[in-house]
Design a protein around this motif. Structure first.
Motif: not given
Length: 79
Positions: A2-4, A24-25, A27-28, A57
């Protein structure tokens, strides 16, 4: 993979740890300046004098949250 899963932290220009968080991003990490639930953090961010670092990530949410907890424990952020 995952890249999250990311861990981010804000520091003062002098390098003092101010806040550590998980998202999970990537941008968070930017969402706090627009309206954090933490009033003291929000007030501090409005001054605009900070550094933001984003790590990841990570492979999983579990791994990222373990890194977040380890950072909080070891660097004792202000907020």
């Amino acid at each position: 993979m995952s890249k999250r899963n990311f861990v981010y932290f804000y520091t003062s220009p002098a390098g003092k740890a101010m806040y550590v968080g998980y998202g999970n991003t990537a941008q968070r990490a930017l969402s706090h300046s627009g309206g954090s639930h933490n009033k003291r953090l929000r007030s501090w961010l409005k001054k605009g004098d900070f550094d933001l670092r984003i790590a990841g990530p990570y492979v999983s949410e579990k791994e990222a949250k373990a890194v977040e907890a380890a950072l909080i424990s070891s660097i004792n952020p202000l907020f």
